[in-house]
Design a protein around this motif. Structure first.
Motif, PDB file in Angstrom:
ATOM      1  N   TYR A 233       0.835  -1.205   0.000  1.00 20.80           N
ATOM      2  CA  TYR A 233       0.000   0.000   0.000  1.00 20.80           C
ATOM      3  C   TYR A 233       0.873   1.261   0.000  1.00 20.80           C
ATOM      4  CZ  TYR A 233      -2.921   3.732   1.903  1.00 20.80           C
ATOM      5  OH  TYR A 233      -3.547   4.933   2.119  1.00 20.80           O
ATOM      6  N   ASN A 234       1.882   1.251   0.844  1.00 20.53           N
ATOM      7  CA  ASN A 234       2.751   2.433   0.916  1.00 20.53           C
ATOM      8  C   ASN A 234       3.516   2.645  -0.392  1.00 20.53           C
ATOM      9  OD1 ASN A 234       2.032   3.185   3.533  1.00 20.53           O
ATOM     10  ND2 ASN A 234       3.552   1.828   4.457  1.00 20.53           N
ATOM     11  N   LYS A 235       3.978   1.543  -0.963  1.00 19.24           N
ATOM     12  CA  LYS A 235       4.752   1.646  -2.201  1.00 19.24           C
ATOM     13  C   LYS A 235       3.884   2.151  -3.355  1.00 19.24           C
ATOM     14  CE  LYS A 235       6.739  -1.586  -5.529  1.00 19.24           C
ATOM     15  NZ  LYS A 235       6.943  -3.038  -5.751  1.00 19.24           N
ATOM     16  N   ARG A 236       2.707   1.558  -3.480  1.00 18.73           N
ATOM     17  CA  ARG A 236       1.869   1.909  -4.634  1.00 18.73           C
ATOM     18  C   ARG A 236       1.200   3.273  -4.475  1.00 18.73           C
ATOM     19  NH1 ARG A 236      -1.670  -2.857  -7.368  1.00 18.73           N
ATOM     20  NH2 ARG A 236      -0.365  -4.665  -6.953  1.00 18.73           N
ATOM     21  N   HIS A 237       0.843   3.592  -3.220  1.00 12.31           N
ATOM     22  CA  HIS A 237      -0.086   4.717  -3.061  1.00 12.31           C
ATOM     23  C   HIS A 237       0.436   5.817  -2.145  1.00 12.31           C
ATOM     24  CE1 HIS A 237      -4.113   6.482  -3.189  1.00 12.31           C
ATOM     25  NE2 HIS A 237      -3.962   6.737  -1.910  1.00 12.31           N
ATOM     26  N   ALA A 238       0.600   5.489  -0.860  1.00  9.09           N
ATOM     27  CA  ALA A 238       0.866   6.554   0.115  1.00  9.09           C
ATOM     28  C   ALA A 238       2.146   7.311  -0.185  1.00  9.09           C
ATOM     29  CB  ALA A 238       0.916   5.961   1.525  1.00  9.09           C
TER      30      ALA A 238
END
Lengths: 136, 268
Positions: free
Chosen positions: B254-259
């Protein structure tokens, strides 16, 4: 980021700034919560996972260039309650997305609503009702 | 808000609430029966789904600019060290230091103050066992007459004992919690000396109301009410407990793709 995307509408809803999205582990600090944008998109991937499900998609800008986006909703449990599912999107699906965009102009957002195969699904990004509003 | 906007907002809220309302209407049915004596067993959900989520902090002390726990000077200093991603002091994900976002156990009392969802209670003569959805966590509340341990080694969920104040009121005392945890999603702090009192009041067969008081004199100048009669609704006993886990690999994705993208400098 200049809005050179093929954006069908850009609406600054006069809503009070939403302090958080629904259930957000990660708050709304990244987002311009006073804005909504609507885009026509083609799905490239759908990640059904915690802490937030992610939809990856492509959008054509006004010059015909493809811009890759991703946008989040809540966790699988919440989205199941809203009628979403792990297999609801597949690559190539054409969708209409209403998003809360990022403040910094990166092509990321929160999905307020998606229309898939003519059916509308509520996402996240709306102001949660105060407890007194949700009393039954 | 203009009338069309108000109608739109109402429609969205109604649509969102629909599945939860449907659950509520079909869960028990009929008029509420009297409460059973000294019995909390069953599967429970917050009567109003949003009441259990508490994204901006404890339901009765949200970080909304209108509520403020009675910090001591030391407590306020501790609070300022915490960088939550929700509430009035929210920061960008790159700056936040919420231990639960590293998939640490959120611990107690935060388990009651954030993502309180479907909760099962099981009783035997010596224990009341509470099973939580978030993290698939359980707590054991001892009812065998023991006292809370003196000078305990801190634990994520502390040590709990319970007693029936009357036939329908169960009181739980908890101590020995790990000070690395936050009280709630707004980053309220505590020390290892904190004491928490929970009161489960069985109003009738179908409803329990949960109150919770935080007492930590080093951090707060007086005890404060984090939950005030939060209504919990009995749902069918065959309700399958959902799963809601913090997975480090999913969080990294999630952090890699988005946040991480949201933390880039603004584009001109």
């Amino acid at each position: 980021m200049e809005r050179k995307l093929y954006i069908t509408s850009l609406i600054a809803l006069g809503l009070a700034a939403a302090p958080t999205g629904l259930f957000a582990h990660h708050g709304s600090a990244l987002y311009d919560t006073n804005k909504r944008i609507t885009v026509q998109a083609v799905v490239t991937d759908w990640l059904w996972a915690n802490p937030h499900c992610l939809l990856e998609f492509d959008v054509k800008d006004d010059k015909g260039n493809t811009v890759h986006w991703n946008a989040e909703v809540s966790n699988p449990q919440d989205m199941t309650n809203l009628g979403w599912s792990r297999k609801m999107f597949k690559p190539g699906d054409e969708v209409t997305l209403t998003l809360v965009p990022a403040k910094n102009g990166e092509p990321i957002g929160r999905i307020v609503e998606v229309i898939l195969n003519g059916k509308k699904y509520t996402g996240m990004g709306v102001r949660p009702p105060a407890p007194e509003e949700s009393k039954q | 808000m203009s009338e069309p906007s108000a109608v739109l907002a109402l429609a969205v809220i109604t649509a969102w609430m629909h599945p939860f309302v449907a659950v509520a209407q079909t869960a028990t049915g009929g008029a509420a029966a009297p409460p059973p004596v000294r019995d909390l067993s069953g599967v429970w959900q917050p009567a109003n789904a949003l009441d259990g989520i508490q994204p901006n902090g404890a339901r009765n002390m949200p970080a909304d600019g209108k509520h403020e726990p009675p910090y001591t000077a030391f407590g306020l200093e501790l609070f300022k060290r915490n960088k939550p991603s929700n509430g009035t002091t929210e920061v960008n994900p790159a700056e936040e230091n919420d231990p639960a976002h590293a998939c640490d156990p959120q611990g107690f009392p935060r388990e009651n103050l954030f993502e309180l969802r479907t909760t099962q209670i099981v009783q035997n003569p010596n224990q009341t066992i509470i099973l939580y959805t978030y993290g698939r966590i359980y707590r054991i509340v001892w009812t065998d007459g023991r006292a809370l341990p003196k000078d305990p080694d801190p634990r994520w969920f502390g040590y709990s004992i319970g007693r029936w104040r009357d036939d329908y009121t169960f009181v739980v005392e908890t101590s020995g919690t790990d000070a690395r945890t936050w009280l709630d999603n707004a980053g309220r702090p505590h020390t290892e000396d904190m004491r928490v009192e929970e009161i489960f009041h069985r109003v009738n067969r179908d409803r329990v109301e949960l109150s919770m008081t935080i007492d930590d004199p080093k951090v707060y100048s007086k005890p404060w009410l984090a939950l005030d009669n939060l209504p919990m609704r009995l749902v069918p006993a065959n309700t399958d407990m959902p799963e809601m886990m913090c997975s480090p690999s999913e969080l990294a994705e999630y952090n890699k793709r988005h946040a991480s993208k949201g933390q880039n400098p603004s584009k001109p």
